[in-house]
Design a protein around this motif. Structure first.
Motif, PDB file in Angstrom:
ATOM      1  N   GLN A 121       1.836  -4.835   2.159  1.00  0.00           N
ATOM      2  CA  GLN A 121       2.437  -5.734   0.955  1.00  0.00           C
ATOM      3  C   GLN A 121       1.580  -6.890   1.397  1.00  0.00           C
ATOM      4  O   GLN A 121       1.612  -7.377   2.557  1.00  0.00           O
ATOM      5  CB  GLN A 121       3.976  -5.559   1.365  1.00  0.00           C
ATOM      6  N   TYR A 146      -3.959  -6.496  -5.638  1.00  0.00           N
ATOM      7  CA  TYR A 146      -4.383  -5.080  -6.544  1.00  0.00           C
ATOM      8  C   TYR A 146      -5.538  -4.340  -5.912  1.00  0.00           C
ATOM      9  O   TYR A 146      -5.474  -3.229  -5.941  1.00  0.00           O
ATOM     10  CB  TYR A 146      -4.303  -5.434  -8.042  1.00  0.00           C
ATOM     11  N   THR A 151       1.176  -3.811  -2.223  1.00  0.00           N
ATOM     12  CA  THR A 151       2.167  -4.255  -3.325  1.00  0.00           C
ATOM     13  C   THR A 151       2.278  -5.750  -2.937  1.00  0.00           C
ATOM     14  O   THR A 151       2.373  -6.234  -1.805  1.00  0.00           O
ATOM     15  CB  THR A 151       3.526  -3.733  -2.808  1.00  0.00           C
TER      16      THR A 151
END
Length: 345
Positions: A121, A146, A151
């Motif tokens: 993340q 991305y 995430t």
């Protein structure tokens, strides 16, 4: 006449020692006794590792050559793993990485470097005021997330100074998850987003990232910076990325009033204040794959189409004209596409 420096009649021709007098061997050590550790921070060729709850120092073994070792890496080590003062272990293997956060120094410099490994993340920390938000830096950080398969999470700080809605409208169509915090405020929602994950925090200096880290991991004591009232820029408060374990926290109470199960702690990786985020390594086809609905619309694009707003016959324009694509989402995606070049300042 002899060739080269000496003729066959020169004594040096016979007596000059050859290089590599020892036979070469293909045998390599197996390191069956190597232990698994994780890289906490890196400082001038020395690595701080976490092994079974204790910190120790290590260097890279020579057979690894120029292979980089970065914060977040899972490594295998041998040697002195006691962690005692002056002790040094050796890193003999870097375990295959699940993700890498990469950046190029500038957009005209294609040399990229990995700055963090194995995070799932990417938390983009931005202040709503003092200093002003920098949407371009946010966009570029999202592109990096991305591209790496991480995430993204938008963390908006200093909500006591300004309403977050204006900034959120820019990212809502992309489906970027977000949390809002304010000075001294409740971090329950942010903790929930971080629980059980390895999250790397990025953001410009002065946005409150170190304050967040100190609140999330009180023993971290990361230095807190201040924003220059004249330039609106913060000074760099962290000099190197650092892996920190999040403490476990009690979950919500059960209906009968008994304590809830403890939430998984997880990990956060605090990074230095980032002033630039070069993205020369990111290709349009890699970026659009992060948006499967848009990717599907580009199947009939002409060969070499970058899906930008000036591309003729781009499938995204066709989809918008037919009403099958959200125009705001397409505009937002193209903004990210354009953010791959230019400056963050």
């Amino acid at each position: 006449m002899g060739h080269g420096r000496y003729s066959e009649h020169d004594i040096e021709h016979y007596d000059r020692p050859r290089r590599r007098t020892r036979p070469r061997t293909t045998d390599r050590p197996t390191y069956d006794d190597a232990l698994d550790a994780r890289v906490v921070t890196v400082d001038r060729g020395r690595f701080t590792l976490l092994l079974e709850g204790r910190l120790l120092h290590a260097v890279k073994a020579r057979p690894l050559g120029r292979k980089g070792v970065v914060v977040g890496d899972h490594v295998r080590i041998v040697g002195d793993t006691s962690g005692e003062e002056g002790s040094l272990a050796r890193i003999v293997e870097v375990v295959e990485r699940s993700t890498t956060l990469r950046r190029t120094a500038d957009d005209d410099d294609p040399v990229e470097r990995v700055i963090v490994a194995n995070a799932d993340q990417l938390v983009v920390v931005t202040a709503l005021a003092d200093p002003e938000p920098r949407p371009r830096l946010i966009d570029r950080a999202l592109v990096a997330a991305y591209d790496s398969g991480m995430t993204p999470l938008l963390c908006l700080t200093k909500a006591d100074l300004r309403d977050p809605e204006t900034l959120l409208t820019t990212y809502r169509s992309l489906g970027v998850p977000w949390v809002v915090t304010q000075r001294g405020g409740d971090l329950t929602e942010l903790r929930a987003r971080l629980a059980g994950r390895t999250s790397v925090l990025v953001g410009h200096s002065g946005v409150g990232k170190s304050t967040l880290v100190n609140a999330l991991v009180p023993e971290a004591r990361r230095e807190v910076g201040h924003v220059n009232a004249v330039t609106g820029r913060g000074r760099h408060t962290s000099t190197s990325a650092y892996l920190l374990a999040l403490p476990t926290s009690p979950g919500p109470e059960a209906p009968d009033g008994s304590p809830g199960a403890e939430a998984e702690g997880g990990w956060i990786i605090d990074t230095p204040g980032i002033r630039s985020f070069g993205l020369a390594h990111v290709q349009p086809e890699d970026l659009i794959e992060a948006f499967p609905d848009l990717d599907e619309m580009t199947e009939d694009c002409p060969r070499g189409c970058t899906h930008g707003e000036d591309e003729p016959e781009c499938g995204l324009d066709v989809a918008v004209a037919e009403g099958s694509a959200d125009p705001e989402r397409v505009v937002s995606f193209r903004r990210l596409l354009a953010a791959r070049s230019g400056t963050d300042y």
